[in-house]
Write a protein that holds these residues in place. Structure first.
Motif, PDB file in Angstrom:
ATOM      1  N   ALA A 142      42.411  34.466  35.476  1.00 44.94           N
ATOM      2  CA  ALA A 142      42.024  33.061  35.347  1.00 44.94           C
ATOM      3  C   ALA A 142      40.906  32.889  34.326  1.00 44.94           C
ATOM      4  O   ALA A 142      40.884  31.905  33.572  1.00 44.94           O
ATOM      5  CB  ALA A 142      41.595  32.507  36.707  1.00 44.94           C
ATOM      6  N   MET A 143      39.992  33.858  34.273  1.00 39.69           N
ATOM      7  CA  MET A 143      38.882  33.772  33.322  1.00 39.69           C
ATOM      8  C   MET A 143      39.360  33.902  31.878  1.00 39.69           C
ATOM      9  O   MET A 143      38.814  33.270  30.971  1.00 39.69           O
ATOM     10  CB  MET A 143      37.845  34.857  33.631  1.00 39.69           C
ATOM     11  CG  MET A 143      37.127  34.668  34.963  1.00 39.69           C
ATOM     12  SD  MET A 143      36.256  33.087  35.102  1.00 39.69           S
ATOM     13  CE  MET A 143      34.981  33.296  33.853  1.00 39.69           C
ATOM     14  N   ILE A 144      40.387  34.704  31.653  1.00 38.41           N
ATOM     15  CA  ILE A 144      40.961  34.812  30.306  1.00 38.41           C
ATOM     16  C   ILE A 144      41.515  33.455  29.880  1.00 38.41           C
ATOM     17  O   ILE A 144      41.238  32.969  28.769  1.00 38.41           O
ATOM     18  CB  ILE A 144      42.063  35.886  30.248  1.00 38.41           C
ATOM     19  CG1 ILE A 144      41.485  37.278  30.504  1.00 38.41           C
ATOM     20  CG2 ILE A 144      42.787  35.854  28.891  1.00 38.41           C
ATOM     21  CD1 ILE A 144      42.532  38.369  30.686  1.00 38.41           C
ATOM     22  N   HIS A 145      42.291  32.835  30.757  1.00 36.74           N
ATOM     23  CA  HIS A 145      42.824  31.505  30.446  1.00 36.74           C
ATOM     24  C   HIS A 145      41.689  30.503  30.222  1.00 36.74           C
ATOM     25  O   HIS A 145      41.761  29.659  29.316  1.00 36.74           O
ATOM     26  CB  HIS A 145      43.711  31.019  31.596  1.00 36.74           C
ATOM     27  CG  HIS A 145      44.983  31.783  31.767  1.00 36.74           C
ATOM     28  ND1 HIS A 145      45.623  32.429  30.735  1.00 36.74           N
ATOM     29  CD2 HIS A 145      45.760  31.991  32.875  1.00 36.74           C
ATOM     30  CE1 HIS A 145      46.726  33.006  31.188  1.00 36.74           C
ATOM     31  NE2 HIS A 145      46.823  32.757  32.477  1.00 36.74           N
ATOM     32  N   THR A 146      40.646  30.606  31.042  1.00 38.36           N
ATOM     33  CA  THR A 146      39.516  29.680  30.937  1.00 38.36           C
ATOM     34  C   THR A 146      38.808  29.837  29.596  1.00 38.36           C
ATOM     35  O   THR A 146      38.356  28.848  28.998  1.00 38.36           O
ATOM     36  CB  THR A 146      38.520  29.911  32.087  1.00 38.36           C
ATOM     37  OG1 THR A 146      39.193  29.726  33.338  1.00 38.36           O
ATOM     38  CG2 THR A 146      37.348  28.945  32.014  1.00 38.36           C
ATOM     39  N   ALA A 147      38.713  31.066  29.103  1.00 34.10           N
ATOM     40  CA  ALA A 147      38.070  31.306  27.806  1.00 34.10           C
ATOM     41  C   ALA A 147      38.840  30.601  26.687  1.00 34.10           C
ATOM     42  O   ALA A 147      38.237  30.039  25.759  1.00 34.10           O
ATOM     43  CB  ALA A 147      37.975  32.801  27.527  1.00 34.10           C
ATOM     44  N   TRP A 148      40.176  30.620  26.763  1.00 29.93           N
ATOM     45  CA  TRP A 148      40.987  29.905  25.769  1.00 29.93           C
ATOM     46  C   TRP A 148      40.755  28.396  25.879  1.00 29.93           C
ATOM     47  O   TRP A 148      40.598  27.703  24.860  1.00 29.93           O
ATOM     48  CB  TRP A 148      42.472  30.206  25.978  1.00 29.93           C
ATOM     49  CG  TRP A 148      42.942  31.506  25.432  1.00 29.93           C
ATOM     50  CD1 TRP A 148      43.393  32.588  26.147  1.00 29.93           C
ATOM     51  CD2 TRP A 148      43.038  31.890  24.056  1.00 29.93           C
ATOM     52  NE1 TRP A 148      43.757  33.611  25.304  1.00 29.93           N
ATOM     53  CE2 TRP A 148      43.546  33.207  24.003  1.00 29.93           C
ATOM     54  CE3 TRP A 148      42.729  31.242  22.849  1.00 29.93           C
ATOM     55  CZ2 TRP A 148      43.762  33.883  22.813  1.00 29.93           C
ATOM     56  CZ3 TRP A 148      42.943  31.918  21.655  1.00 29.93           C
ATOM     57  CH2 TRP A 148      43.446  33.223  21.646  1.00 29.93           C
ATOM     58  N   VAL A 149      40.718  27.886  27.092  1.00 25.50           N
ATOM     59  CA  VAL A 149      40.502  26.440  27.298  1.00 25.50           C
ATOM     60  C   VAL A 149      39.110  26.039  26.823  1.00 25.50           C
ATOM     61  O   VAL A 149      38.932  24.982  26.204  1.00 25.50           O
ATOM     62  CB  VAL A 149      40.705  26.068  28.786  1.00 25.50           C
ATOM     63  CG1 VAL A 149      40.339  24.608  29.033  1.00 25.50           C
ATOM     64  CG2 VAL A 149      42.142  26.342  29.216  1.00 25.50           C
ATOM     65  N   ALA A 150      38.114  26.885  27.107  1.00 28.21           N
ATOM     66  CA  ALA A 150      36.745  26.591  26.674  1.00 28.21           C
ATOM     67  C   ALA A 150      36.644  26.556  25.149  1.00 28.21           C
ATOM     68  O   ALA A 150      35.881  25.771  24.582  1.00 28.21           O
ATOM     69  CB  ALA A 150      35.783  27.632  27.248  1.00 28.21           C
ATOM     70  N   TYR A 151      37.415  27.399  24.495  1.00 35.76           N
ATOM     71  CA  TYR A 151      37.409  27.433  23.022  1.00 35.76           C
ATOM     72  C   TYR A 151      38.025  26.164  22.441  1.00 35.76           C
ATOM     73  O   TYR A 151      37.485  25.571  21.501  1.00 35.76           O
ATOM     74  CB  TYR A 151      38.167  28.664  22.522  1.00 35.76           C
ATOM     75  CG  TYR A 151      38.349  28.685  21.020  1.00 35.76           C
ATOM     76  CD1 TYR A 151      37.281  28.937  20.171  1.00 35.76           C
ATOM     77  CD2 TYR A 151      39.603  28.423  20.458  1.00 35.76           C
ATOM     78  CE1 TYR A 151      37.450  28.940  18.791  1.00 35.76           C
ATOM     79  CE2 TYR A 151      39.780  28.425  19.086  1.00 35.76           C
ATOM     80  CZ  TYR A 151      38.698  28.676  18.261  1.00 35.76           C
ATOM     81  OH  TYR A 151      38.865  28.673  16.888  1.00 35.76           O
TER      82      TYR A 151
END
Length: 207
Positions: free
Chosen positions: A108-117
């Protein structure tokens, strides 16, 4: 009988030596990470992973080091390289330990990093995946503090992004902190992070 005793003794010595090397290697990798040497830490976790093919932890930490380094990264090529490596290694961790709540949180954190970018580009496709992952993790481990806190943090971020109120999720952060206080990792290398972030998040709730 004597030969069998010698063989057992040699096997025990070999096992203890391997365990000692694993322990020292992991401790050194964490030290490098703590010093901000992300690349060196990631590389050492990778080397440990190649020798510990049935142990999900070094694979998990390769993924986590690269994911954490990606938050706030503005260079898309560097971000992509880091998150692709993070995804590669968390996929391997999943193969070793399926339905592991710690691994689910990391995914989930990997996906969140993409969304945050770039929320406009990645939010539509990845946000539902994050919600689904946290729902699955909560079913598996409802009292895992990282599951409870990470879900609350995601919910608060989503609410803020859309101009909503974060207050409804503050109780989940409070519960996560209580769970952190009583959580005991299975070993010195099992995930044990998050309490400081939860406490900092709770301060936002109390402003």
């Amino acid at each position: 009988m004597k030969n069998l005793t010698v063989i057992i003794a040699l096997m025990a010595t070999t096992f203890l030596t391997a365990q000692d090397q694993y322990t020292k290697g992991m401790q050194k990798a964490f030290q490098l990470w703590g010093e901000g040497k992300n690349t060196e830490a990631s590389n050492l976790f990778e080397r440990i992973a190649t020798a510990e093919l049935d142990n999900w932890l070094p694979f998990y930490y390769v993924s986590q080091v690269n994911t954490v380094a990606s938050f706030g990264e503005k260079d898309k090529s560097k971000l992509t390289q880091q998150l692709e490596k993070a995804q590669e290694y968390i996929d391997m961790a999943k193969n070793i330990s399926p339905n592991n709540p710690e691994i689910l949180v990391q995914q989930a954190m990997i996906h969140t990093a993409w969304v945050a970018y770039d929320g406009a580009t990645y939010g539509m496709t990845l946000a539902p995946k994050v919600v689904s992952i946290y729902a699955k993790a909560a079913k598996i481990a409802p009292d895992n503090p990282r599951v409870v806190f990470s879900k609350a943090e995601w919910d608060m971020g989503s609410a803020s992004y859309f101009g909503g109120d974060i207050t409804p999720y503050c109780k989940d952060v409070e519960r996560a902190i209580e769970l952190f206080d009583n959580f005991k990792p299975a070993s010195e290398f099992h995930p044990n992070w998050g309490k400081d972030r939860a406490e900092a998040t709770l301060k936002r709730c109390n402003k």
